[in-house]
Motif scaffolding. Structure first.
Motif, PDB file in Angstrom:
ATOM      1  N   LEU A 110      45.830  45.628  41.018  1.00  0.00           N
ATOM      2  CA  LEU A 110      46.212  44.438  40.187  1.00  0.00           C
ATOM      3  C   LEU A 110      46.069  42.950  40.842  1.00  0.00           C
ATOM      4  CD1 LEU A 110      49.193  46.152  38.556  1.00  0.00           C
ATOM      5  CD2 LEU A 110      46.651  46.004  37.615  1.00  0.00           C
ATOM      6  N   ASP A 111      45.385  43.013  41.872  1.00  0.00           N
ATOM      7  CA  ASP A 111      45.470  41.486  42.344  1.00  0.00           C
ATOM      8  C   ASP A 111      44.515  40.445  41.735  1.00  0.00           C
ATOM      9  OD1 ASP A 111      46.179  40.006  45.067  1.00  0.00           O
ATOM     10  OD2 ASP A 111      43.785  39.784  44.911  1.00  0.00           O
ATOM     11  N   GLY A 116      38.150  52.427  49.444  1.00  0.00           N
ATOM     12  CA  GLY A 116      39.294  52.603  48.632  1.00  0.00           C
ATOM     13  C   GLY A 116      40.310  51.443  48.573  1.00  0.00           C
ATOM     14  N   SER A 117      39.773  50.143  48.550  1.00  0.00           N
ATOM     15  CA  SER A 117      40.742  48.829  48.264  1.00  0.00           C
ATOM     16  C   SER A 117      39.942  48.106  47.365  1.00  0.00           C
ATOM     17  CB  SER A 117      40.834  48.379  49.747  1.00  0.00           C
ATOM     18  OG  SER A 117      41.687  47.021  49.353  1.00  0.00           O
ATOM     19  N   PHE A 118      40.600  47.518  46.523  1.00  0.00           N
ATOM     20  CA  PHE A 118      40.143  46.380  45.903  1.00  0.00           C
ATOM     21  C   PHE A 118      40.041  45.156  46.518  1.00  0.00           C
ATOM     22  CE2 PHE A 118      40.827  49.189  42.328  1.00  0.00           C
ATOM     23  CZ  PHE A 118      40.038  48.776  41.177  1.00  0.00           C
ATOM     24  N   PRO A 119      39.277  44.234  46.345  1.00  0.00           N
ATOM     25  CA  PRO A 119      39.243  42.957  47.161  1.00  0.00           C
ATOM     26  C   PRO A 119      40.621  42.237  46.947  1.00  0.00           C
ATOM     27  CG  PRO A 119      37.065  43.127  45.625  1.00  0.00           C
ATOM     28  CD  PRO A 119      38.088  44.209  45.280  1.00  0.00           C
ATOM     29  N   LEU A 120      41.003  41.857  48.057  1.00  0.00           N
ATOM     30  CA  LEU A 120      42.381  41.610  48.190  1.00  0.00           C
ATOM     31  C   LEU A 120      42.261  39.796  48.742  1.00  0.00           C
ATOM     32  CD1 LEU A 120      45.577  41.928  48.345  1.00  0.00           C
ATOM     33  CD2 LEU A 120      45.464  42.718  50.605  1.00  0.00           C
ATOM     34  N   GLY A 121      42.874  38.961  47.805  1.00  0.00           N
ATOM     35  CA  GLY A 121      42.777  37.684  47.986  1.00  0.00           C
ATOM     36  C   GLY A 121      41.397  37.018  47.985  1.00  0.00           C
ATOM     37  N   ASP A 122      40.536  37.681  47.058  1.00  0.00           N
ATOM     38  CA  ASP A 122      39.166  37.089  46.989  1.00  0.00           C
ATOM     39  C   ASP A 122      39.178  36.447  45.637  1.00  0.00           C
ATOM     40  OD1 ASP A 122      36.610  36.660  46.362  1.00  0.00           O
ATOM     41  OD2 ASP A 122      36.131  38.790  46.709  1.00  0.00           O
ATOM     42  N   ALA A 123      39.154  34.970  45.841  1.00  0.00           N
ATOM     43  CA  ALA A 123      38.979  34.064  44.649  1.00  0.00           C
ATOM     44  C   ALA A 123      38.063  34.390  43.595  1.00  0.00           C
ATOM     45  CB  ALA A 123      39.056  32.736  44.892  1.00  0.00           C
ATOM     46  N   TRP A 132      37.129  37.900  42.604  1.00  0.00           N
ATOM     47  CA  TRP A 132      37.443  38.781  41.942  1.00  0.00           C
ATOM     48  C   TRP A 132      38.430  38.509  40.951  1.00  0.00           C
ATOM     49  CZ3 TRP A 132      35.506  43.631  41.369  1.00  0.00           C
ATOM     50  CH2 TRP A 132      36.143  44.599  40.730  1.00  0.00           C
ATOM     51  N   GLN A 133      37.954  38.501  39.647  1.00  0.00           N
ATOM     52  CA  GLN A 133      38.952  38.350  38.620  1.00  0.00           C
ATOM     53  C   GLN A 133      38.636  39.332  37.398  1.00  0.00           C
ATOM     54  OE1 GLN A 133      36.966  34.523  37.969  1.00  0.00           O
ATOM     55  NE2 GLN A 133      37.584  33.557  39.809  1.00  0.00           N
ATOM     56  N   TYR A 134      38.367  40.498  37.791  1.00  0.00           N
ATOM     57  CA  TYR A 134      38.166  41.466  36.808  1.00  0.00           C
ATOM     58  C   TYR A 134      39.318  42.655  36.852  1.00  0.00           C
ATOM     59  CZ  TYR A 134      33.786  39.426  37.548  1.00  0.00           C
ATOM     60  OH  TYR A 134      32.807  38.280  37.672  1.00  0.00           O
ATOM     61  N   PRO A 135      39.584  43.214  35.624  1.00  0.00           N
ATOM     62  CA  PRO A 135      40.304  44.262  35.332  1.00  0.00           C
ATOM     63  C   PRO A 135      39.959  45.494  36.229  1.00  0.00           C
ATOM     64  CG  PRO A 135      39.720  43.493  33.170  1.00  0.00           C
ATOM     65  CD  PRO A 135      38.992  42.936  34.227  1.00  0.00           C
ATOM     66  N   PRO A 136      40.739  46.502  36.888  1.00  0.00           N
ATOM     67  CA  PRO A 136      40.565  47.486  37.714  1.00  0.00           C
ATOM     68  C   PRO A 136      39.379  48.223  37.287  1.00  0.00           C
ATOM     69  CG  PRO A 136      42.518  47.708  36.829  1.00  0.00           C
ATOM     70  CD  PRO A 136      42.350  46.503  36.283  1.00  0.00           C
ATOM     71  N   GLY A 137      39.386  48.830  36.069  1.00  0.00           N
ATOM     72  CA  GLY A 137      38.128  49.420  35.514  1.00  0.00           C
ATOM     73  C   GLY A 137      36.760  48.971  36.004  1.00  0.00           C
ATOM     74  N   ALA A 138      36.844  47.476  36.216  1.00  0.00           N
ATOM     75  CA  ALA A 138      35.223  47.255  36.577  1.00  0.00           C
ATOM     76  C   ALA A 138      34.843  47.816  37.706  1.00  0.00           C
ATOM     77  CB  ALA A 138      35.565  45.542  36.781  1.00  0.00           C
ATOM     78  N   ALA A 139      35.544  48.402  38.793  1.00  0.00           N
ATOM     79  CA  ALA A 139      35.282  49.172  39.949  1.00  0.00           C
ATOM     80  C   ALA A 139      34.478  50.126  39.374  1.00  0.00           C
ATOM     81  CB  ALA A 139      36.583  49.686  40.576  1.00  0.00           C
ATOM     82  N   VAL A 140      34.556  50.989  38.464  1.00  0.00           N
ATOM     83  CA  VAL A 140      33.497  52.032  37.970  1.00  0.00           C
ATOM     84  C   VAL A 140      32.140  51.386  37.883  1.00  0.00           C
ATOM     85  CG1 VAL A 140      33.105  53.663  36.008  1.00  0.00           C
ATOM     86  CG2 VAL A 140      35.361  53.256  36.632  1.00  0.00           C
ATOM     87  N   GLN A 186      44.118  35.784  40.698  1.00  0.00           N
ATOM     88  CA  GLN A 186      43.049  35.019  40.784  1.00  0.00           C
ATOM     89  C   GLN A 186      42.647  34.734  39.314  1.00  0.00           C
ATOM     90  OE1 GLN A 186      42.218  34.602  43.759  1.00  0.00           O
ATOM     91  NE2 GLN A 186      43.454  36.081  44.623  1.00  0.00           N
ATOM     92  N   GLN A 187      42.928  35.542  38.332  1.00  0.00           N
ATOM     93  CA  GLN A 187      42.588  34.942  37.014  1.00  0.00           C
ATOM     94  C   GLN A 187      43.407  33.823  36.511  1.00  0.00           C
ATOM     95  OE1 GLN A 187      40.388  34.421  34.123  1.00  0.00           O
ATOM     96  NE2 GLN A 187      39.862  36.712  34.905  1.00  0.00           N
ATOM     97  N   SER A 188      44.700  33.763  36.859  1.00  0.00           N
ATOM     98  CA  SER A 188      45.732  33.028  36.670  1.00  0.00           C
ATOM     99  C   SER A 188      45.179  31.441  37.085  1.00  0.00           C
ATOM    100  CB  SER A 188      46.916  33.297  36.764  1.00  0.00           C
ATOM    101  OG  SER A 188      47.132  33.218  38.137  1.00  0.00           O
ATOM    102  N   ALA A 189      44.643  31.516  38.172  1.00  0.00           N
ATOM    103  CA  ALA A 189      44.285  30.291  39.113  1.00  0.00           C
ATOM    104  C   ALA A 189      43.029  29.761  38.506  1.00  0.00           C
ATOM    105  CB  ALA A 189      44.139  30.804  40.604  1.00  0.00           C
ATOM    106  N   ARG A 190      42.417  30.321  37.535  1.00  0.00           N
ATOM    107  CA  ARG A 190      41.129  29.460  36.989  1.00  0.00           C
ATOM    108  C   ARG A 190      41.366  28.230  36.307  1.00  0.00           C
ATOM    109  NH1 ARG A 190      36.507  32.934  36.134  1.00  0.00           N
ATOM    110  NH2 ARG A 190      35.622  31.163  35.571  1.00  0.00           N
ATOM    111  N   GLY A 191      40.460  27.393  36.444  1.00  0.00           N
ATOM    112  CA  GLY A 191      40.425  26.358  35.994  1.00  0.00           C
ATOM    113  C   GLY A 191      39.511  25.849  34.657  1.00  0.00           C
TER     114      GLY A 191
END
Length: 405
Positions: free
Chosen positions: A225-226, A75-82, A84-92, A230-235
């Motif tokens: 929405l975490d 029941g939890s999205f990956p938190l602080g996982d560098a 994990w850069q996908y929109p929440p629907g990827a969980a499906v 992670q997405q904004s930190a991409r290089g």
């Protein structure tokens, strides 16, 4: 006057009864099904060999995807996982292997990817054989990579959405909205909808389906929405257009280095931040071009939505800071949709996706060490692959503009 004797006339030829529409479709589809079966068995064999030791291409499913599944199942999205850069629907998608509990996670994931691949082939074959052949023959050029990434299911959603635009706009919009919640880019399938009521229907349906799915995920999971952080930190990834420029610059003394961060090999050093900002500016420029094209478009035909979607995804691909090899899965799917219509103006662009896919397989996984090290061969491969994609994007823009504006 004498009547000619009937006995001297040649007998009428015996013609076979005409095939029913269903039988004709079956006869036309059998070669596609046969080639699909043979090529997918080959891809599966490569994946199973690569699976030994859980390394290489298959390691991402066994490691990353399986780990995310464990967290999402609680029941939890990956938190602080560098990574994990996908929109929440990827969980499906990552949770979907639970539908096949008698298989391991790896086996169930690959089985569902093959099912999505078969769905794409089926809908393309019904719409037009040329598109189905491009997909069936083009995807194996990426070797076993498509079976170990979640991009084939996403592409399936986008392909069905595009093909449904003409006759089922509500369904097309709903699927595009769901696809956008999974990986954003399927929303671009709606960029070429005909002005007027059709546009209102499909965009309204997309907003509604995306809102419903997001509401369900917000209710059932924590931290959905975490990924934004992670997405904004991409290089700048080494496979991107900017990365290629920096790899070449290193040959001429640029002091940057290649490091593994955020789940990918990226470049660090002077000017990297500027290159990243330039990529974002180019993506914004691509968006402005699409808006300008849509405002100036005057001629519409059944292929315009397909051509516009393909062009839009091409533009955002070449301006991306990433351009991973699996991006070619999206492009092959959209190119195949274009070929289902005789009105398309992007046939030469669609054909370019085949050598681009083959070069991508050379880049990863076959010669990835050369690319990471920035050797002459690695740089040459990146120049060829990215140059081909850039040329395809520019050609698509010109042909779409000329045909519609």
């Amino acid at each position: 006057m004498t009547t000619p004797r009937t006995a001297s006339q040649p007998p009428a030829p015996h013609l076979p009864p005409p095939l029913s529409p269903g039988a004709a479709a079956l006869r036309q589809g059998l070669p596609i099904a046969a080639v699909w079966t043979v090529t997918r068995l080959g891809m599966l064999a490569l994946l199973l060999i690569d699976r030994i030791g859980d390394t290489g291409v298959a390691g991402e499913v066994h490691g990353l995807y399986r780990g995310w599944y464990g967290q999402l199942a609680q029941g939890s999205f990956p938190l602080g996982d560098a990574t994990w850069q996908y929109p929440p629907g990827a969980a499906v998608v990552f949770l979907s292997p639970a539908a096949l509990p008698w298989l391991s996670y790896f086996q169930a994931f690959v089985a569902l990817v093959l099912l999505a691949d078969a769905l794409v082939t089926f809908v393309l074959a019904r719409a037009g054989r040329h598109g189905a052949w491009l997909w069936v023959c083009g995807l194996p050029l990426l070797l076993n990579l498509p079976l170990a990434r979640y991009d084939v299911p996403v592409t399936a959603v986008a392909v069905v959405a595009l093909l449904a635009l003409r006759h089922r706009p509500h369904l097309a919009g709903a699927l595009a909205g769901i696809g956008a919640m999974i990986k954003v880019w399927p929303l671009l399938t709606l960029v070429g909808t005909r002005r007027g009521r059709s546009t209102l229907i499909v965009w309204g349906s997309a907003a509604a389906s995306a809102g419903v799915l997001l509401g369900m995920l917000l209710t059932g999971f924590s931290h959905p929405l975490d990924f934004l952080r992670q997405q904004s930190a991409r290089g700048v990834q080494i496979e991107s257009l900017g990365g290629t420029a920096l790899l070449l610059a290193r040959k001429w003394g640029w002091p940057g280095e290649t490091v593994f961060q955020y789940g990918a090999f990226e470049l660090t050093g002077p000017y990297v931040a500027g290159v990243a900002r330039l990529s974002l500016a180019l993506s914004l420029g691509a968006l402005c071009w699409l808006v300008l094209w849509r405002l100036g478009a005057r001629r519409w035909n059944p292929a315009v939505p397909y051509d516009a979607a393909f062009t839009a995804v091409l533009l955002f691909t070449v301006t991306s800071r990433v351009i991973s090899p699996q991006y070619l899965i999206w492009l092959l799917g959209l190119a195949a949709v274009c070929l289902t219509s005789r009105y398309t103006v992007l046939r030469p662009v669609a054909a370019l996706m085949l050598p681009a896919a083959a070069l991508s397989a050379l880049v990863f996984p076959l010669m990835y060490d050369e690319v990471v090290a920035g050797t002459t061969l690695g740089c040459l491969l990146m120049v060829l692959r990215n140059g081909l994609l850039l040329g395809a994007a520019l050609l698509a823009c010109r042909r779409l503009w000329t045909a519609t504006a």
